[in-house]
Design a protein around this motif. Structure first.
Motif, PDB file in Angstrom:
ATOM      1  N   GLY A  91       0.810  -1.206   0.000  1.00 38.43           N
ATOM      2  CA  GLY A  91       0.000   0.000   0.000  1.00 38.43           C
ATOM      3  C   GLY A  91       0.844   1.256   0.000  1.00 38.43           C
ATOM      4  N   ASN A  92       0.188   2.370   0.360  1.00 36.88           N
ATOM      5  CA  ASN A  92       0.831   3.688   0.387  1.00 36.88           C
ATOM      6  C   ASN A  92       1.215   4.059   1.815  1.00 36.88           C
ATOM      7  OD1 ASN A  92      -1.619   4.106  -1.919  1.00 36.88           O
ATOM      8  ND2 ASN A  92       0.432   4.704  -2.538  1.00 36.88           N
ATOM      9  N   PRO A  93       2.496   4.066   2.153  1.00 37.40           N
ATOM     10  CA  PRO A  93       2.915   4.288   3.535  1.00 37.40           C
ATOM     11  C   PRO A  93       2.729   5.731   4.010  1.00 37.40           C
ATOM     12  CG  PRO A  93       4.828   4.105   2.103  1.00 37.40           C
ATOM     13  CD  PRO A  93       3.639   3.779   1.261  1.00 37.40           C
ATOM     14  N   LEU A  94       2.493   5.833   5.299  1.00 37.31           N
ATOM     15  CA  LEU A  94       2.414   7.148   5.945  1.00 37.31           C
ATOM     16  C   LEU A  94       3.791   7.704   6.247  1.00 37.31           C
ATOM     17  CD1 LEU A  94      -0.390   6.416   8.562  1.00 37.31           C
ATOM     18  CD2 LEU A  94      -0.587   7.976   6.615  1.00 37.31           C
ATOM     19  N   THR A  95       4.737   6.816   6.507  1.00 36.82           N
ATOM     20  CA  THR A  95       6.051   7.238   6.987  1.00 36.82           C
ATOM     21  C   THR A  95       7.175   6.838   6.040  1.00 36.82           C
ATOM     22  OG1 THR A  95       6.107   5.237   8.374  1.00 36.82           O
ATOM     23  CG2 THR A  95       5.395   7.288   9.424  1.00 36.82           C
ATOM     24  N   GLY A  96       6.884   6.703   4.764  1.00 33.84           N
ATOM     25  CA  GLY A  96       7.915   6.439   3.774  1.00 33.84           C
ATOM     26  C   GLY A  96       8.227   4.971   3.603  1.00 33.84           C
ATOM     27  N   GLY A  97       8.519   4.582   2.375  1.00 37.72           N
ATOM     28  CA  GLY A  97       8.755   3.174   2.079  1.00 37.72           C
ATOM     29  C   GLY A  97      10.209   2.750   2.072  1.00 37.72           C
ATOM     30  N   ALA A 121       4.416  -6.396  -5.977  1.00 37.30           N
ATOM     31  CA  ALA A 121       3.344  -5.751  -5.214  1.00 37.30           C
ATOM     32  C   ALA A 121       3.728  -4.333  -4.825  1.00 37.30           C
ATOM     33  CB  ALA A 121       3.031  -6.571  -3.965  1.00 37.30           C
ATOM     34  N   ALA A 122       4.997  -4.110  -4.542  1.00 39.48           N
ATOM     35  CA  ALA A 122       5.447  -2.801  -4.068  1.00 39.48           C
ATOM     36  C   ALA A 122       5.287  -1.701  -5.103  1.00 39.48           C
ATOM     37  CB  ALA A 122       6.914  -2.878  -3.629  1.00 39.48           C
ATOM     38  N   VAL A 123       5.215  -2.061  -6.393  1.00 42.73           N
ATOM     39  CA  VAL A 123       5.134  -1.025  -7.416  1.00 42.73           C
ATOM     40  C   VAL A 123       3.716  -0.819  -7.948  1.00 42.73           C
ATOM     41  CG1 VAL A 123       7.530  -1.407  -8.092  1.00 42.73           C
ATOM     42  CG2 VAL A 123       5.714  -2.604  -9.314  1.00 42.73           C
ATOM     43  N   LEU A 124       2.737  -1.437  -7.332  1.00 40.13           N
ATOM     44  CA  LEU A 124       1.356  -1.271  -7.787  1.00 40.13           C
ATOM     45  C   LEU A 124       0.653  -0.037  -7.225  1.00 40.13           C
ATOM     46  CD1 LEU A 124       0.043  -4.967  -7.639  1.00 40.13           C
ATOM     47  CD2 LEU A 124       0.891  -3.699  -9.630  1.00 40.13           C
ATOM     48  N   PRO A 125       0.902   0.393  -5.974  1.00 39.54           N
ATOM     49  CA  PRO A 125       0.063   1.451  -5.391  1.00 39.54           C
ATOM     50  C   PRO A 125       0.148   2.813  -6.062  1.00 39.54           C
ATOM     51  CG  PRO A 125       1.121   0.166  -3.662  1.00 39.54           C
ATOM     52  CD  PRO A 125       1.757  -0.242  -4.952  1.00 39.54           C
ATOM     53  N   VAL A 126       1.260   3.147  -6.717  1.00 36.38           N
ATOM     54  CA  VAL A 126       1.372   4.463  -7.354  1.00 36.38           C
ATOM     55  C   VAL A 126       1.093   4.357  -8.856  1.00 36.38           C
ATOM     56  CG1 VAL A 126       2.904   6.393  -7.900  1.00 36.38           C
ATOM     57  CG2 VAL A 126       2.903   5.414  -5.605  1.00 36.38           C
ATOM     58  N   ALA A 127       1.998   3.748  -9.599  1.00 39.96           N
ATOM     59  CA  ALA A 127       1.872   3.746 -11.062  1.00 39.96           C
ATOM     60  C   ALA A 127       0.666   2.946 -11.544  1.00 39.96           C
ATOM     61  CB  ALA A 127       3.157   3.218 -11.695  1.00 39.96           C
ATOM     62  N   ALA A 128       0.554   1.694 -11.113  1.00 39.12           N
ATOM     63  CA  ALA A 128      -0.538   0.857 -11.601  1.00 39.12           C
ATOM     64  C   ALA A 128      -1.889   1.391 -11.149  1.00 39.12           C
ATOM     65  CB  ALA A 128      -0.358  -0.584 -11.134  1.00 39.12           C
ATOM     66  N   ALA A 129      -1.984   1.842  -9.903  1.00 39.40           N
ATOM     67  CA  ALA A 129      -3.258   2.374  -9.412  1.00 39.40           C
ATOM     68  C   ALA A 129      -3.625   3.672 -10.120  1.00 39.40           C
ATOM     69  CB  ALA A 129      -3.187   2.593  -7.904  1.00 39.40           C
ATOM     70  N   THR A 130      -2.635   4.525 -10.402  1.00 41.05           N
ATOM     71  CA  THR A 130      -2.905   5.753 -11.159  1.00 41.05           C
ATOM     72  C   THR A 130      -3.384   5.414 -12.562  1.00 41.05           C
ATOM     73  OG1 THR A 130      -1.228   6.976  -9.912  1.00 41.05           O
ATOM     74  CG2 THR A 130      -1.919   7.904 -12.017  1.00 41.05           C
ATOM     75  N   ALA A 131      -2.715   4.436 -13.188  1.00 39.07           N
ATOM     76  CA  ALA A 131      -3.123   4.015 -14.530  1.00 39.07           C
ATOM     77  C   ALA A 131      -4.553   3.482 -14.508  1.00 39.07           C
ATOM     78  CB  ALA A 131      -2.156   2.957 -15.057  1.00 39.07           C
ATOM     79  N   LEU A 253      -8.652   7.557  -6.798  1.00 34.73           N
ATOM     80  CA  LEU A 253      -9.557   7.026  -5.787  1.00 34.73           C
ATOM     81  C   LEU A 253      -8.843   6.766  -4.466  1.00 34.73           C
ATOM     82  CD1 LEU A 253     -11.689   4.547  -7.917  1.00 34.73           C
ATOM     83  CD2 LEU A 253     -12.227   6.886  -7.231  1.00 34.73           C
ATOM     84  N   ARG A 254      -7.578   6.282  -4.558  1.00 31.97           N
ATOM     85  CA  ARG A 254      -6.748   6.056  -3.376  1.00 31.97           C
ATOM     86  C   ARG A 254      -7.475   5.227  -2.322  1.00 31.97           C
ATOM     87  NH1 ARG A 254      -2.440   9.387  -4.346  1.00 31.97           N
ATOM     88  NH2 ARG A 254      -2.853  11.307  -5.504  1.00 31.97           N
ATOM     89  N   ASN A 255      -7.840   4.006  -2.699  1.00 33.05           N
ATOM     90  CA  ASN A 255      -8.479   3.134  -1.727  1.00 33.05           C
ATOM     91  C   ASN A 255      -8.012   1.695  -1.913  1.00 33.05           C
ATOM     92  OD1 ASN A 255     -10.102   1.914  -3.801  1.00 33.05           O
ATOM     93  ND2 ASN A 255     -11.592   3.575  -3.611  1.00 33.05           N
ATOM     94  N   ALA A 256      -8.321   0.881  -0.931  1.00 34.81           N
ATOM     95  CA  ALA A 256      -7.873  -0.505  -0.945  1.00 34.81           C
ATOM     96  C   ALA A 256      -8.533  -1.307  -2.051  1.00 34.81           C
ATOM     97  CB  ALA A 256      -8.147  -1.142   0.420  1.00 34.81           C
ATOM     98  N   ALA A 257      -9.734  -0.922  -2.438  1.00 38.81           N
ATOM     99  CA  ALA A 257     -10.435  -1.666  -3.486  1.00 38.81           C
ATOM    100  C   ALA A 257      -9.673  -1.604  -4.809  1.00 38.81           C
ATOM    101  CB  ALA A 257     -11.849  -1.117  -3.663  1.00 38.81           C
ATOM    102  N   VAL A 258      -9.108  -0.439  -5.131  1.00 34.64           N
ATOM    103  CA  VAL A 258      -8.311  -0.319  -6.352  1.00 34.64           C
ATOM    104  C   VAL A 258      -7.057  -1.184  -6.247  1.00 34.64           C
ATOM    105  CG1 VAL A 258      -6.888   1.249  -7.723  1.00 34.64           C
ATOM    106  CG2 VAL A 258      -9.181   1.947  -7.013  1.00 34.64           C
ATOM    107  N   LEU A 259      -6.422  -1.190  -5.084  1.00 32.72           N
ATOM    108  CA  LEU A 259      -5.233  -2.024  -4.899  1.00 32.72           C
ATOM    109  C   LEU A 259      -5.563  -3.499  -5.064  1.00 32.72           C
ATOM    110  CD1 LEU A 259      -3.434  -0.277  -1.900  1.00 32.72           C
ATOM    111  CD2 LEU A 259      -3.162   0.118  -4.353  1.00 32.72           C
TER     112      LEU A 259
END
Length: 307
Positions: A91-97, A121-131, A253-259
């Motif tokens: 997912g998208n960390p609060l305190t940096g990855g 899995a680590a590269v899905l929350p930003v690029a893939a989810a934005t796409a 959307l920034r939610n778990a369902a998209v992930l």
């Protein structure tokens, strides 16, 4: 003491450092995660330069790099349901990855499928989810033609694959050096640069039905004229300009369902993470320089610990 890669103030590479830090404590709705892998994105170095995301506050220094991560739950914060110690998550960390430990908010955290590596899995929350968000927003009809402007970067690579999965013809612009790579994704490649609009017209004589831009600036201006209905123009790389031109920014959307959905698509084979380079945490500077150069293909990952 666990390590993290941080920037100590706004500036260039000289403000980066590998430091030791305390293990963070998860609050309500948060997970403490032992990081296995973290994605590297252009926004990481942009934040170091002083960029602030709309609606967010400036960072507190030292600030840990990284907007996406995957790992194993170490502790569960108060009120959290659906996650347990030992769960593999991303997912998208609060305190940096870029750290051995980080906090993930459950609102933007999903369980990692067994068939998906931590690196992928680590590269899905930003690029893939934005796409995914952008393709969902445009909702192109099967058989229609979509122009992906900047098809060789992380978001563009995912957008091409998703559009092709949904039966859409894709024209992808990128540098000539990425021609073979873009074509391997199933897109018709058009070299970027001066005259790009004419080259797109030649590649799509029946016209372009929608534009998904990843670049912004003059590159966006050059292709905006290709769609008569500017509502069919969205951008992840030049959001204010897209609005100025009559289009729109990508609605995240920034939610778990998209992930969950992008992970499902990845496991099914419809979406490849295209991790092309991996670095250790101690080599995080090299990973950032690679992305900052603007010439990478696919995604770069920092492997923080053995999976």
């Amino acid at each position: 003491m666990p390590k993290a890669y941080v920037f100590t103030r706004s500036g260039g590479p000289e403000v980066e450092a590998l430091v030791e830090q305390e293990v963070p404590t998860p609050g309500p709705g948060e997970l403490l995660v032992a990081v296995r892998a973290a994605g590297v994105n252009p926004v990481d170095w942009k934040l170091r330069h002083g960029y602030t995301r709309p609606g967010s506050t400036p960072p507190r220094f030292p600030a840990v790099f990284g907007s996406e991560a995957a790992g194993v739950v170490e502790r569960v914060g108060p009120g959290v349901e659906g996650f347990e110690v030992g769960d593999a998550v991303f997912g998208n960390p609060l305190t940096g990855g870029y750290a051995e430990y980080t906090l993930l908010p459950v609102a933007v955290t999903a369980h990692k499928p067994a068939g998906l590596s931590f690196a992928d899995a680590a590269v899905l929350p930003v690029a893939a989810a934005t796409a995914y968000d952008g393709i969902r927003q445009l909702d192109p009809a099967p058989g229609s033609t979509l122009l992906v402007n900047g098809a060789g970067g992380g978001v563009g690579v995912a957008a091409v694959q998703l559009a092709r999965h949904f039966g859409v013809r894709v024209i992808g612009t990128s540098s000539a050096a990425k021609k073979d790579f873009v074509e391997s994704l199933g897109a018709v490649h058009v070299p970027s640069g001066p005259g790009v609009a004419d080259r797109v017209r030649a590649a799509a004589p029946d016209g372009i039905d929608a534009v998904y831009d990843m670049v912004g600036g003059d590159a966006l201006r050059a292709v905006a004229e290709l769609v008569t209905d500017r509502k069919r123009l969205i951008s992840a790389g030049g959001k204010p300009l897209a609005v100025e031109l009559g289009g729109a920014a990508v609605e995240r959307l920034r939610n778990a369902a998209v992930l969950d959905e992008v992970a499902r698509l990845a496991v099914s084979g419809a979406l490849s993470a295209y991790v092309t380079q991996t670095f250790t945490l101690s080599d995080a500077a090299a990973a950032l320089r690679a992305v900052e150069s603007g010439h990478t293909r696919g995604k770069i990952v920092i492997e923080v610990a053995a999976a």
